[in-house]
Each structure stands twice: as C-alpha cells, then as structure tokens.
Design a protein around this motif. Structure first.
Motif, PDB file in Angstrom:
ATOM      1  N   ILE A  84      -9.278 -25.332  36.765  1.00  0.00           N
ATOM      2  CA  ILE A  84      -8.273 -26.390  36.956  1.00  0.00           C
ATOM      3  C   ILE A  84      -6.915 -25.854  36.500  1.00  0.00           C
ATOM      4  O   ILE A  84      -6.785 -25.353  35.386  1.00  0.00           O
ATOM      5  CB  ILE A  84      -8.649 -27.628  36.135  1.00  0.00           C
ATOM      6  CG1 ILE A  84     -10.034 -28.082  36.551  1.00  0.00           C
ATOM      7  CG2 ILE A  84      -7.568 -28.692  36.281  1.00  0.00           C
ATOM      8  CD1 ILE A  84     -10.213 -29.377  37.197  1.00  0.00           C
ATOM      9  N   LEU A  85      -5.919 -25.966  37.382  1.00  0.00           N
ATOM     10  CA  LEU A  85      -4.569 -25.501  37.080  1.00  0.00           C
ATOM     11  C   LEU A  85      -3.574 -26.651  37.272  1.00  0.00           C
ATOM     12  O   LEU A  85      -3.867 -27.625  37.973  1.00  0.00           O
ATOM     13  CB  LEU A  85      -4.184 -24.342  37.997  1.00  0.00           C
ATOM     14  CG  LEU A  85      -5.070 -23.092  37.970  1.00  0.00           C
ATOM     15  CD1 LEU A  85      -4.565 -22.076  38.992  1.00  0.00           C
ATOM     16  CD2 LEU A  85      -5.098 -22.472  36.587  1.00  0.00           C
ATOM     17  N   ILE A  86      -2.388 -26.485  36.673  1.00  0.00           N
ATOM     18  CA  ILE A  86      -1.302 -27.461  36.862  1.00  0.00           C
ATOM     19  C   ILE A  86      -0.103 -26.737  37.466  1.00  0.00           C
ATOM     20  O   ILE A  86       0.334 -25.711  36.940  1.00  0.00           O
ATOM     21  CB  ILE A  86      -0.910 -28.132  35.539  1.00  0.00           C
ATOM     22  CG1 ILE A  86      -2.058 -28.998  35.034  1.00  0.00           C
ATOM     23  CG2 ILE A  86       0.348 -28.979  35.712  1.00  0.00           C
ATOM     24  CD1 ILE A  86      -1.803 -29.654  33.688  1.00  0.00           C
ATOM     25  N   GLY A  87       0.386 -27.241  38.588  1.00  0.00           N
ATOM     26  CA  GLY A  87       1.557 -26.664  39.246  1.00  0.00           C
ATOM     27  C   GLY A  87       2.508 -27.770  39.672  1.00  0.00           C
ATOM     28  O   GLY A  87       2.334 -28.939  39.297  1.00  0.00           O
ATOM     29  N   LYS A  88       3.499 -27.377  40.468  1.00  0.00           N
ATOM     30  CA  LYS A  88       4.448 -28.347  41.007  1.00  0.00           C
ATOM     31  C   LYS A  88       4.398 -28.311  42.525  1.00  0.00           C
ATOM     32  O   LYS A  88       4.205 -27.248  43.125  1.00  0.00           O
ATOM     33  CB  LYS A  88       5.869 -28.037  40.528  1.00  0.00           C
ATOM     34  CG  LYS A  88       6.115 -28.409  39.075  1.00  0.00           C
ATOM     35  CD  LYS A  88       7.583 -28.272  38.710  1.00  0.00           C
ATOM     36  CE  LYS A  88       7.824 -28.716  37.277  1.00  0.00           C
ATOM     37  NZ  LYS A  88       9.245 -28.610  36.896  1.00  0.00           N
ATOM     38  N   ILE A  89       4.609 -29.469  43.132  1.00  0.00           N
ATOM     39  CA  ILE A  89       4.621 -29.538  44.591  1.00  0.00           C
ATOM     40  C   ILE A  89       5.872 -28.835  45.106  1.00  0.00           C
ATOM     41  O   ILE A  89       6.998 -29.182  44.742  1.00  0.00           O
ATOM     42  CB  ILE A  89       4.576 -30.997  45.081  1.00  0.00           C
ATOM     43  CG1 ILE A  89       3.252 -31.646  44.657  1.00  0.00           C
ATOM     44  CG2 ILE A  89       4.735 -31.056  46.603  1.00  0.00           C
ATOM     45  CD1 ILE A  89       3.145 -33.108  45.008  1.00  0.00           C
ATOM     46  N   LYS A  90       5.655 -27.823  45.938  1.00  0.00           N
ATOM     47  CA  LYS A  90       6.762 -27.065  46.519  1.00  0.00           C
ATOM     48  C   LYS A  90       7.255 -27.725  47.803  1.00  0.00           C
ATOM     49  O   LYS A  90       8.419 -27.611  48.180  1.00  0.00           O
ATOM     50  CB  LYS A  90       6.278 -25.638  46.791  1.00  0.00           C
ATOM     51  CG  LYS A  90       7.336 -24.672  47.266  1.00  0.00           C
ATOM     52  CD  LYS A  90       6.682 -23.321  47.552  1.00  0.00           C
ATOM     53  CE  LYS A  90       7.643 -22.390  48.259  1.00  0.00           C
ATOM     54  NZ  LYS A  90       6.985 -21.154  48.687  1.00  0.00           N
ATOM     55  N   TYR A 141       3.098 -41.573  46.828  1.00  0.00           N
ATOM     56  CA  TYR A 141       3.730 -40.431  47.515  1.00  0.00           C
ATOM     57  C   TYR A 141       3.630 -39.155  46.687  1.00  0.00           C
ATOM     58  O   TYR A 141       3.767 -39.179  45.464  1.00  0.00           O
ATOM     59  CB  TYR A 141       5.206 -40.743  47.799  1.00  0.00           C
ATOM     60  CG  TYR A 141       5.413 -41.775  48.887  1.00  0.00           C
ATOM     61  CD1 TYR A 141       5.708 -41.384  50.181  1.00  0.00           C
ATOM     62  CD2 TYR A 141       5.291 -43.135  48.609  1.00  0.00           C
ATOM     63  CE1 TYR A 141       5.891 -42.328  51.189  1.00  0.00           C
ATOM     64  CE2 TYR A 141       5.461 -44.089  49.610  1.00  0.00           C
ATOM     65  CZ  TYR A 141       5.760 -43.676  50.894  1.00  0.00           C
ATOM     66  OH  TYR A 141       5.927 -44.612  51.891  1.00  0.00           O
ATOM     67  N   MET A 142       3.408 -38.041  47.369  1.00  0.00           N
ATOM     68  CA  MET A 142       3.350 -36.727  46.734  1.00  0.00           C
ATOM     69  C   MET A 142       4.693 -36.035  46.973  1.00  0.00           C
ATOM     70  O   MET A 142       4.853 -35.235  47.897  1.00  0.00           O
ATOM     71  CB  MET A 142       2.188 -35.915  47.299  1.00  0.00           C
ATOM     72  CG  MET A 142       0.846 -36.573  47.095  1.00  0.00           C
ATOM     73  SD  MET A 142      -0.524 -35.574  47.688  1.00  0.00           S
ATOM     74  CE  MET A 142      -1.748 -36.840  47.974  1.00  0.00           C
ATOM     75  N   ASP A 143       5.664 -36.359  46.139  1.00  0.00           N
ATOM     76  CA  ASP A 143       7.029 -35.869  46.325  1.00  0.00           C
ATOM     77  C   ASP A 143       7.194 -34.442  45.809  1.00  0.00           C
ATOM     78  O   ASP A 143       6.536 -34.026  44.846  1.00  0.00           O
ATOM     79  CB  ASP A 143       8.026 -36.783  45.600  1.00  0.00           C
ATOM     80  CG  ASP A 143       8.085 -38.169  46.222  1.00  0.00           C
ATOM     81  OD1 ASP A 143       8.079 -38.254  47.462  1.00  0.00           O
ATOM     82  OD2 ASP A 143       8.122 -39.162  45.463  1.00  0.00           O
ATOM     83  N   THR A 144       8.132 -33.722  46.427  1.00  0.00           N
ATOM     84  CA  THR A 144       8.466 -32.366  46.002  1.00  0.00           C
ATOM     85  C   THR A 144       8.942 -32.370  44.544  1.00  0.00           C
ATOM     86  O   THR A 144       9.713 -33.230  44.136  1.00  0.00           O
ATOM     87  CB  THR A 144       9.573 -31.781  46.899  1.00  0.00           C
ATOM     88  OG1 THR A 144       9.108 -31.768  48.246  1.00  0.00           O
ATOM     89  CG2 THR A 144       9.943 -30.366  46.480  1.00  0.00           C
TER      90      THR A 144
END
Length: 204
Positions: A84-90, A141-144
C-alpha cells in the motif's frame, strides 16, 4: 517500497580524478550512470548505498583512464505487489487515474480498479465515485493534487534500449513520431475499504 540490490559494473575513472579517493570517484561515476534510471526487471535506481568489493584496476593501451570492476549495493524503488502506497493524483483520463509519488509518475489506476460505481466526468476531466448512502447518492470527485492511498497490483517493464529501425518504421518516420513508452509502470487499485482519497476516510 525501496530495496537494496547487489550489482556489478566496470567503472571508468578518468586520469584527472586520480588525485581523489578512489571510492569517492567510483561513487560519483555510479550515481551519474544509474541515479533516476530504470534498470530492466530491477526498478528505478535512487542512489548508491555502499561499495562491497573493488577488483583490480586496469589501464588499457590508448586510454589513460583506470577501469575497475566494482561490486556494490544500490537503493532501488521497486514496491512489492499488494504493498500500500500514498501518492497524489497527477490527472485523470478515460484510461483511469494517473498517480505520482513525486519522484515516480508512471502509475495508473484503471477504471475497473476504482471504487465502484465510478464514472468519468468528461466536462471536468475527473473520475467520480458515486457513493451510495441511505440519503441517496453522493458524487465524490478525484481531483488533481488530492492525496490517494492505493494498492500495487501489477507492474510492467519495457526494454527501451535503442534498436535499429525496421523498414516499416523507417518508411513512416517522416509521418509521425512513435509514442515513447515508459520503461517501468505500476498498476494500482483502490476498490476496497480504506483505499482512495485520504479525505474520504477521515473522521469528521
């Protein structure tokens, strides 16, 4: 997420670096060659960890540099499957949600691996989770730029080393440039409780 990989390489040290300590020169050359590069079936190289063995150095005729076979360990980004990783929506596209870790951007969460039911909003260019409650449906919503927790479910390595063009490619080269493929990509999933945007699961 990060692993130590044992590697062996022959390092060329130019003569103007002979005044420096050999280990320092070798470390600099290895980081120049490998840092931020993808090694096929290994992962994304980050930085040198240590040098474990130096073999004899040789100077070849016509070349004033020394050539030393080096055994070393390198820090490599290569997450395990199911990690499991944590990132940001590009960004989002019909292909899915594109995620960045800051130093690695080639992560895709395909539509079938999103929280369901999901839909792609063409106008906003974002994916939306149609979350059902007793009071009705809510569009999440899955916002950038939003932080996102995901599970690594697959990986793909592509050999991008240069090869000679085929006759078909040579004929079409003047028409259009081929799309550059990423040498290493990850496929993620958020279709289980606790995964997805961090803001979805924070207690009010």
């Amino acid at each position: 997420m990060f692993v130590l990989v044992e590697m062996v390489d022959t390092v060329r040290i130019p003569p103007w670096q002979f005044e420096r300590k050999l280990n320092d020169s070798i470390a600099e050359e290895l980081n120049k060659k490998l840092a931020n590069k993808v090694v096929y079936n290994v992962g994304l190289c980050i930085c040198l960890f240590d040098i474990t063995k130096l073999e004899d150095a040789y100077v070849f005729p016509g070349d004033g540099a020394s050539h030393t076979k080096v055994h070393f360990r390198y820090v490599v980004f290569h997450p395990f499957l199911d990690e499991i990783l944590i990132g940001k929506i590009k960004g989002c596209s019909p292909e899915g949600v594109h995620v960045s870790l800051g130093f690695f951007d080639d992560i895709l969460i395909p539509p079938e691996s999103l929280q369901q039911p999901a839909k792609f909003d063409e106008a906003e260019q974002v994916w939306v989770w149609e979350y059902e409650t007793e009071e009705g449906a809510h569009d999440l919503y899955m916002d950038t730029g939003e932080e996102l927790r995901f599970r690594v479910v697959d990986e793909s390595f592509v050999d991008t080393s240069p090869t000679g063009p085929s006759s078909a490619e040579a004929a079409s080269s003047s028409e259009e440039l081929p799309r550059k493929e990423a040498p290493y990509t990850l496929v993620g999933s958020i279709c289980e409780p606790g995964l997805g945007l961090l803001s979805w699961w924070t207690s009010s």
